[in-house]
Design an enzyme around this catalytic site. Structure first.
Site, PDB file in Angstrom:
ATOM      1  CG  HIS A  89       1.076 -11.659  -0.860  1.00 22.00           C
ATOM      2  ND1 HIS A  89       1.520 -10.553  -0.177  1.00 22.00           N
ATOM      3  CD2 HIS A  89       0.817 -11.223  -2.122  1.00 22.00           C
ATOM      4  CE1 HIS A  89       1.541  -9.510  -0.993  1.00 22.00           C
ATOM      5  NE2 HIS A  89       1.118  -9.893  -2.180  1.00 22.00           N
TER       6      HIS A  89
ATOM      7  CE1 TYR B  58       1.056  -5.689  -1.480  1.00 27.10           C
ATOM      8  CE2 TYR B  58      -0.979  -5.300  -0.301  1.00 27.10           C
ATOM      9  CZ  TYR B  58      -0.297  -5.893  -1.346  1.00 27.10           C
ATOM     10  OH  TYR B  58      -0.974  -6.683  -2.238  1.00 27.10           O
TER      11      TYR B  58
END
Length: 316
Positions: free
Chosen positions: A121, A56
């Site tokens: 992820h 992110y």
């Protein structure tokens, strides 16, 4: 704020979880001051779960969240932090070497000695067999060092969870994070819950607004949903607005209703966003929900129910 147990971990998560991807300026700039104020408000209103990833904002989310948590000064044992590994701005790498290095980098950015949960992820973009045979064993070693307490996997297609969980020893994976599969327009995750419970796996559901579909402003241009699904959601949002209701709040409340889901993770970058999401949970707890509008929205979205989109390496 209601807290719910997370599988067999012994952790108790606030039913509203703080998604920290916006702190990485993913949806417009966020100053350190704004980030600190937002995290402080989250604590004040009972949120104890914070989720981030090195992906992110190209590591910025972890840095800003770490700085904000330190500035707010709440004792480390009073909150739960989850980060991820395997997805980076440079691309995907689920090798044992990379994920082992990844946690050290994340802990440094977060200014912490351990994270509560480390998740692989978006595993559908890698080899699921590598996740099973290489990545998860590497995470188990990290668990032994005390750098992480629990192991998770994340992704969009629900079949990735059964594929992995059927092939690792019971108790190896503690938690799954699913997104866009438990909201007004898509409740496909519900069918998987009995299976996950049987495995002792905790469930986190992210994006109750389906990455912007269930918002007044509509989804971003890059949203992968079909034109039909986007149009139906826009119709539903306009219907709510006409009635003086907010579809995002309705969506949040719908997602919170399923108590088998430990926390509903939603991205936040302002004090106001924290207040709105917590208010949705508070109203729900006091039985103040608009069942009539919800039923009407469900009817509008019925033709596109559980419609999803491809994600990951597509099998030919």
């Amino acid at each position: 704020m209601e807290v719910r147990p997370l599988g067999n971990t012994g952790l108790k998560l606030s039913c509203v979880g703080f998604g920290a991807s916006p702190l990485g300026s993913v949806f417009g700039p966020v100053s350190d001051e704004e980030a600190i104020d937002t995290v402080r408000e989250a604590f004040k209103l009972g949120i104890n779960f914070f989720d981030t990833s090195p992906y992110y904002g190209g590591t910025l989310s972890e840095k800003v969240l770490g700085k904000a948590l330190k500035a707010v000064g709440v004792p480390r044992n009073e909150y739960i932090v989850s980060t991820k590994c395997g997805r980076y701005k440079e691309g995907f790498d689920f090798s044992a070497e990379r994920v082992t290095r990844s946690i050290d980098e994340s802990l440094e950015r977060l200014q912490m000695e351990y994270v509560d949960i480390l998740q692989c992820h978006d595993i559908e973009f890698g080899s699921l067999d590598q996740i099973i045979n290489e990545t998860i064993p590497a995470l188990q070693k990290l668990k032994e060092t005390g750098k992480i307490r629990f192991i998770g996997i994340t992704g969009l297609p629900l079949e990735i969870f059964t594929y992995v969980l059927d092939r690792v020893p019971l108790g190896t994976v503690d938690v799954i994070l699913s997104y866009c599969h438990y909201g007004i327009n898509d409740t496909a995750l519900e069918d998987l819950i009995p299976y996950l419970k049987s495995k002792g796996v905790g469930v986190i559901s992210a994006s109750p607004v389906s990455m912007g579909l269930l918002t007044e402003n509509g989804p971003p241009e890059w949203h992968p949903a079909s034109a039909e699904l986007q149009a139906a959601c826009q119709t539903a949002a306009a219907f709510c607005k006409k009635k003086g209701k907010n579809i995002s709040k309705l969506a949040m409340q719908f997602s919170l209703c399923n108590r088998d889901i430990s926390t509903i993770l939603v991205g936040m970058k302002s004090v106001e966003q924290v207040q709105v999401n917590v208010a949705a949970a508070t109203e729900l707890a006091h039985g103040q929900t608009d069942k009539e509008t919800l039923a009407e929205v469900e009817e509008i979205l019925k033709p596109v129910k559980n419609q999803t989109w491809p994600s990951g390496i597509q099998k030919s």
